[in-house]
Scaffold this motif. Structure first.
Motif, PDB file in Angstrom:
ATOM      1  N   GLU A 289       6.100  -3.561  22.878  1.00 44.31           N
ATOM      2  CA  GLU A 289       4.884  -3.166  23.602  1.00 44.31           C
ATOM      3  C   GLU A 289       4.035  -1.991  23.394  1.00 44.31           C
ATOM      4  O   GLU A 289       5.118  -0.457  22.799  1.00 44.31           O
ATOM      5  CB  GLU A 289       4.778  -3.006  25.119  1.00 44.31           C
ATOM      6  N   PRO A 290       2.582  -2.137  22.770  1.00 43.04           N
ATOM      7  CA  PRO A 290       2.363  -1.174  21.688  1.00 43.04           C
ATOM      8  C   PRO A 290       2.358   0.458  22.911  1.00 43.04           C
ATOM      9  O   PRO A 290       1.876  -0.039  23.845  1.00 43.04           O
ATOM     10  CB  PRO A 290       1.281  -1.529  21.120  1.00 43.04           C
ATOM     11  N   LYS A 291       2.098   1.973  22.693  1.00 45.88           N
ATOM     12  CA  LYS A 291       2.153   2.548  23.099  1.00 45.88           C
ATOM     13  C   LYS A 291       1.245   3.321  22.578  1.00 45.88           C
ATOM     14  O   LYS A 291       1.423   5.352  22.650  1.00 45.88           O
ATOM     15  CB  LYS A 291       3.124   3.612  23.862  1.00 45.88           C
ATOM     16  N   GLY A 292       0.801   3.610  21.705  1.00 43.09           N
ATOM     17  CA  GLY A 292      -0.269   4.561  20.769  1.00 43.09           C
ATOM     18  C   GLY A 292       0.169   4.508  19.734  1.00 43.09           C
ATOM     19  O   GLY A 292       1.719   4.625  19.160  1.00 43.09           O
ATOM     20  N   LYS A 293      -0.046   5.758  18.953  1.00 38.11           N
ATOM     21  CA  LYS A 293       0.096   6.323  17.616  1.00 38.11           C
ATOM     22  C   LYS A 293       0.230   7.648  17.325  1.00 38.11           C
ATOM     23  O   LYS A 293      -0.645   8.749  17.417  1.00 38.11           O
ATOM     24  CB  LYS A 293      -1.552   5.893  16.191  1.00 38.11           C
ATOM     25  N   GLY A 294       1.128   7.880  16.730  1.00 35.13           N
ATOM     26  CA  GLY A 294       1.817   8.687  15.683  1.00 35.13           C
ATOM     27  C   GLY A 294       1.906  10.086  18.069  1.00 35.13           C
ATOM     28  O   GLY A 294       1.943  10.900  17.954  1.00 35.13           O
ATOM     29  N   LYS A 295       2.636   9.162  18.812  1.00 33.13           N
ATOM     30  CA  LYS A 295       2.885   9.723  19.821  1.00 33.13           C
ATOM     31  C   LYS A 295       4.243   9.882  19.971  1.00 33.13           C
ATOM     32  O   LYS A 295       5.505   9.803  19.795  1.00 33.13           O
ATOM     33  CB  LYS A 295       2.383   8.747  21.080  1.00 33.13           C
ATOM     34  N   ALA A 296       4.241  11.255  20.814  1.00 36.11           N
ATOM     35  CA  ALA A 296       6.005  12.369  20.820  1.00 36.11           C
ATOM     36  C   ALA A 296       7.108  10.975  21.770  1.00 36.11           C
ATOM     37  O   ALA A 296       6.133  10.406  22.652  1.00 36.11           O
ATOM     38  CB  ALA A 296       5.881  13.604  21.120  1.00 36.11           C
TER      39      ALA A 296
ATOM     40  N   CYS B 194       0.178  12.707  12.193  1.00 37.57           N
ATOM     41  CA  CYS B 194       0.260  10.968  10.571  1.00 37.57           C
ATOM     42  C   CYS B 194       0.831  10.057  11.349  1.00 37.57           C
ATOM     43  O   CYS B 194       0.318   9.665  10.645  1.00 37.57           O
ATOM     44  CB  CYS B 194       1.430  11.988  10.126  1.00 37.57           C
ATOM     45  N   GLY B 195       0.358  10.094  12.622  1.00 34.01           N
ATOM     46  CA  GLY B 195       0.126   8.524  13.201  1.00 34.01           C
ATOM     47  C   GLY B 195       1.223   7.572  12.995  1.00 34.01           C
ATOM     48  O   GLY B 195       2.236   8.296  13.148  1.00 34.01           O
TER      49      GLY B 195
ATOM     50  N   TYR C  18       9.156  10.412   6.288  1.00 38.12           N
ATOM     51  CA  TYR C  18       9.781   9.231   7.702  1.00 38.12           C
ATOM     52  C   TYR C  18       9.224   7.511   7.124  1.00 38.12           C
ATOM     53  O   TYR C  18       8.078   7.867   7.422  1.00 38.12           O
ATOM     54  CB  TYR C  18      11.029   8.992   8.124  1.00 38.12           C
ATOM     55  N   VAL C  19       9.937   6.802   7.022  1.00 36.95           N
ATOM     56  CA  VAL C  19       9.220   5.475   6.924  1.00 36.95           C
ATOM     57  C   VAL C  19       8.908   4.757   8.107  1.00 36.95           C
ATOM     58  O   VAL C  19       7.874   3.672   8.415  1.00 36.95           O
ATOM     59  CB  VAL C  19       9.585   4.119   5.502  1.00 36.95           C
ATOM     60  N   MET C  20      10.436   5.474   8.977  1.00 38.05           N
ATOM     61  CA  MET C  20       9.700   4.741  10.144  1.00 38.05           C
ATOM     62  C   MET C  20      11.436   5.788  10.758  1.00 38.05           C
ATOM     63  O   MET C  20      12.276   5.757  10.285  1.00 38.05           O
ATOM     64  CB  MET C  20      10.129   3.206  10.258  1.00 38.05           C
ATOM     65  N   ALA C  21      11.229   5.454  12.067  1.00 40.45           N
ATOM     66  CA  ALA C  21      12.375   6.469  13.231  1.00 40.45           C
ATOM     67  C   ALA C  21      12.272   5.048  14.232  1.00 40.45           C
ATOM     68  O   ALA C  21      11.344   5.542  14.885  1.00 40.45           O
ATOM     69  CB  ALA C  21      11.479   7.733  13.075  1.00 40.45           C
TER      70      ALA C  21
ATOM     71  N   GLN D 248       1.133  -0.806   0.199  1.00 40.05           N
ATOM     72  CA  GLN D 248      -0.123  -0.132   0.163  1.00 40.05           C
ATOM     73  C   GLN D 248       1.157   1.089  -0.045  1.00 40.05           C
ATOM     74  O   GLN D 248       0.551   1.984  -0.362  1.00 40.05           O
ATOM     75  CB  GLN D 248      -0.939   0.531   1.876  1.00 40.05           C
ATOM     76  N   LEU D 249       2.145   1.403   0.040  1.00 38.32           N
ATOM     77  CA  LEU D 249       3.148   2.397   0.067  1.00 38.32           C
ATOM     78  C   LEU D 249       2.421   2.674  -1.225  1.00 38.32           C
ATOM     79  O   LEU D 249       2.769   2.725  -2.426  1.00 38.32           O
ATOM     80  CB  LEU D 249       4.303   2.053  -0.322  1.00 38.32           C
ATOM     81  N   PRO D 250       2.812   4.395  -1.843  1.00 35.93           N
ATOM     82  CA  PRO D 250       3.580   5.309  -0.107  1.00 35.93           C
ATOM     83  C   PRO D 250       1.889   5.510   0.465  1.00 35.93           C
ATOM     84  O   PRO D 250       1.745   6.923   0.990  1.00 35.93           O
ATOM     85  CB  PRO D 250       3.701   6.503  -0.912  1.00 35.93           C
ATOM     86  N   THR D 251       0.997   5.137   0.283  1.00 35.31           N
ATOM     87  CA  THR D 251      -0.405   5.925   1.338  1.00 35.31           C
ATOM     88  C   THR D 251      -0.158   5.357   2.407  1.00 35.31           C
ATOM     89  O   THR D 251      -0.939   5.876   3.170  1.00 35.31           O
ATOM     90  CB  THR D 251      -1.464   5.165   0.548  1.00 35.31           C
ATOM     91  N   THR D 252       0.605   4.662   2.561  1.00 36.53           N
ATOM     92  CA  THR D 252       0.795   3.834   4.313  1.00 36.53           C
ATOM     93  C   THR D 252       2.677   4.657   4.275  1.00 36.53           C
ATOM     94  O   THR D 252       3.153   5.139   3.193  1.00 36.53           O
ATOM     95  CB  THR D 252       0.607   3.312   4.470  1.00 36.53           C
ATOM     96  N   CYS D 253       2.608   4.345   5.825  1.00 40.14           N
ATOM     97  CA  CYS D 253       3.860   4.868   6.161  1.00 40.14           C
ATOM     98  C   CYS D 253       4.243   5.950   5.657  1.00 40.14           C
ATOM     99  O   CYS D 253       6.071   5.324   5.285  1.00 40.14           O
ATOM    100  CB  CYS D 253       4.991   3.308   6.229  1.00 40.14           C
ATOM    101  N   LYS D 254       3.888   6.496   6.151  1.00 41.04           N
ATOM    102  CA  LYS D 254       4.608   8.372   5.085  1.00 41.04           C
ATOM    103  C   LYS D 254       4.686   9.204   6.321  1.00 41.04           C
ATOM    104  O   LYS D 254       3.027  10.087   6.535  1.00 41.04           O
ATOM    105  CB  LYS D 254       3.961   9.109   3.842  1.00 41.04           C
ATOM    106  N   TYR D 255       5.664   9.458   7.261  1.00 40.18           N
ATOM    107  CA  TYR D 255       5.079   9.867   8.240  1.00 40.18           C
ATOM    108  C   TYR D 255       6.104  11.162   8.595  1.00 40.18           C
ATOM    109  O   TYR D 255       7.042  11.290   8.385  1.00 40.18           O
ATOM    110  CB  TYR D 255       5.897   9.350   9.688  1.00 40.18           C
ATOM    111  N   ARG D 256       5.798  11.949   9.047  1.00 38.00           N
ATOM    112  CA  ARG D 256       6.685  13.778   9.708  1.00 38.00           C
ATOM    113  C   ARG D 256       6.837  13.790  10.603  1.00 38.00           C
ATOM    114  O   ARG D 256       6.018  13.579  11.115  1.00 38.00           O
ATOM    115  CB  ARG D 256       5.604  15.005   8.556  1.00 38.00           C
ATOM    116  N   ALA D 257       8.045  14.309  10.831  1.00 40.22           N
ATOM    117  CA  ALA D 257       8.507  14.038  12.389  1.00 40.22           C
ATOM    118  C   ALA D 257       9.655  15.149  12.408  1.00 40.22           C
ATOM    119  O   ALA D 257      10.362  15.241  11.331  1.00 40.22           O
ATOM    120  CB  ALA D 257       8.797  12.722  12.373  1.00 40.22           C
ATOM    121  N   ARG D 258       9.684  15.961  13.407  1.00 40.40           N
ATOM    122  CA  ARG D 258      11.135  16.908  13.775  1.00 40.40           C
ATOM    123  C   ARG D 258      11.517  15.782  14.841  1.00 40.40           C
ATOM    124  O   ARG D 258      11.230  14.630  15.560  1.00 40.40           O
ATOM    125  CB  ARG D 258      10.618  17.901  14.590  1.00 40.40           C
TER     126      ARG D 258
END
Length: 500
Positions: A473-480, A464-465, A385-388, A287-297
């Motif tokens: 262990e999951p800690k939520g989506k789009g969390k700093a 961006c999620g 980023y795809v991931m960090a 499904q890329l790039p409609t998935t895993c296209k995340y903007r971050a600082r």
């Protein structure tokens, strides 16, 4: 599982040094592989030394019994020399009870519900061969291992074996950190028996020890041999602070984006075992790039060590001397020498981690997550980023040698790894990168960046999620979130580096 060999009195003389017993030019036994030695006094003219060992045969540990028939005095001398070499060494938390007793925590639902069978069929006999007494406890609910570690009698056991995946290991470390006597409790040796799906810690320990292991077909026996002839190594612990979840301990990784998405979303395919990760990866990458296209600082304190940076490009199967002469060396865990510490435990992990707020080096400490970073020591970048990921172990799973140069006890250094969309040629490049992690070939891709750091904050932008996970262990989506080292280490069971 085993075989027997017999060597009569008329054979050549036995030679033994600190590492090897030479019976004849064709037969040698590594002292580190011996779990037990017995002496049978057959008569006035001869006695038999019986050695039980687990040598590497075709890259797997195999049970072997060797009987050597010698003159009584020679047999006695050999028996005593071997017995001294394999004698039980008191663990660093210095329990008052000097018996070889282990607490084994089993998650019966781990690893496609095979952990219980793996213990019975593979590990239990190995520990029995090593003359260990094992008390087995099965977990019944999430957090059970936290409760066990918080209340375990440190004077009763020589260590804890965790038969499960990395999640249960994390629970044990959490329980130890919550104790007010944790300075001593963290010296209690923890062994990871790979009974789960990913088993990253067990793989990282094997890799650091140069122990052969099969990530796809299991290495329970190899881990059990380590536990039966243990060496104690420090494992650096870290502090992760996640928006909405507060501060939690970390020993392996905090991931955001693709890898966390695959790990967490694949839970729906848990019935498939390790294959679940591959199924989910295919579905997401398609499904890329409609998935895993995340903007971050991303804000981090870089480590400008050229030799360290060079080693981040080495693959898991690189000749070991390329990592550096002392790369796999480690400082022995110092024995606990303090007086009795207070009993009881902290009321929360936030309180426990606040009690150890001193950073490990002179690098500026991260402010709380809700406060801005103002120090000029930080490099700040923004991008898509795809991931960090922030990682501290060589492996993210038993078949994922993600960053082989990572050490178990790397003081306060860990690694920021990124896949930057601006460097990606096409989406299939991400797919090929991901399927090459099992051979560490992902390190060859220009879009995969590795940065050694001492502190790091990642702030997803624009809602961006992207899943966030700490040690799986999951800690939520789009969390700093942010990570820095704790000024303390846990103690893990390993073995002296295997010479091959």
């Amino acid at each position: 599982m085993g075989s027997r060999s017999f060597f009569p009195l008329k054979g050549p003389s036995i030679e033994m040094d600190k590492t090897v017993i030479t019976i004849n030019p064709q037969t040698t036994i590594r002292v580190a592989d011996i779990l037990r030695v017995d002496l049978d006094k057959d008569g006035k003219e001869s006695s038999t030394v019986r050695i039980l060992h687990y040598p590497l045969i075709k890259e797997r540990r195999s049970r072997k019994e060797v009987s050597i028939d010698l003159a009584p005095e020679e047999a006695k001398e050999l028996h005593e020399a071997i017995k001294k070499s394999i004698s039980f060494k008191r663990p660093p938390h210095r329990p008052r009870n000097s018996s070889k007793r282990l607490l084994v925590i089993v998650n019966p639902f781990s690893g496609q519900q095979k952990a219980r069978d793996l213990w019975r069929d593979e590990a239990e006999r190995v520990l029995s061969d090593g003359q260990w007494l094992c008390e087995v406890v099965e977990t019944t609910h999430p957090g059970h291992a936290v409760e066990i570690a918080k209340t375990i009698d440190l004077d009763k056991y020589a260590g804890i074996l965790v038969n499960s995946g990395d999640g249960l290991v994390s629970e044990v470390f959490t329980g130890l950190l919550l104790r007010r006597d944790r300075e001593r409790a963290l010296k209690l040796p923890i062994g990871h028996l790979p009974g789960g799906t990913s088993n990253a810690l067990a793989a990282a320990i094997c890799f650091a020890s140069n122990e052969s292991f099969s990530p796809r077909y299991g290495f329970m026996r190899e881990a059990a041999v380590m536990a039966a002839r243990p060496t104690y190594r420090p494992l650096r612990l870290f502090k992760a602070e996640v928006e909405g979840s507060g501060r939690v301990p970390m020993f392996m990784s905090t991931t955001w984006g693709l890898i966390a998405d695959i790990d967490i979303e694949s839970e729906r395919f848990r019935w498939a075992g390790m294959i679940r990760l591959h199924i989910e990866a295919i579905l997401i990458i398609a499904q890329l790039p409609t998935t895993c296209k995340y903007r971050a600082r991303i804000s981090y304190i870089p480590v400008g060590d050229k030799e360290l940076i060079r080693k981040t490009m080495l693959k898991y199967n690189a000749v070991r001397h390329l990592f550096g002469k002392k790369h796999f060396n480690f400082e022995p865990v110092e024995e606990y020498t303090g007086e009795s510490q207070p009993s009881g435990h902290y009321s929360s992990m936030a309180e426990a981690l606040s009690a150890s707020s001193a950073p490990c080096s002179t690098a500026p400490k991260l402010p709380p997550l809700d406060q801005p970073i103002t120090s000029s020591a930080f490099t700040v970048v923004e991008g898509e980023y795809v991931m960090a990921n922030l990682t501290s172990l060589s492996h993210l799973g038993s078949d994922l040698p993600y960053l082989p140069s990572s050490k178990l006890d790397e003081d306060d250094i860990f690694f920021l790894t990124l896949i930057d969309w601006s460097l990606i040629k096409h989406r299939l490049q991400i797919g090929t990168l991901m399927i090459t992690i099992d051979g560490s070939r992902h390190l060859d891709y220009a879009c995969f960046q590795v940065i050694p750091v001492r502190a790091c904050r990642i702030e997803p932008l624009d809602g961006c999620g992207g899943n966030v996970a700490v040690d799986g262990e999951p800690k939520g989506k789009g969390k700093a979130f942010q990570v820095e080292a704790l000024p303390m280490s846990a103690t893990v069971i390993a073995r002296e580096e295997v010479k091959r």
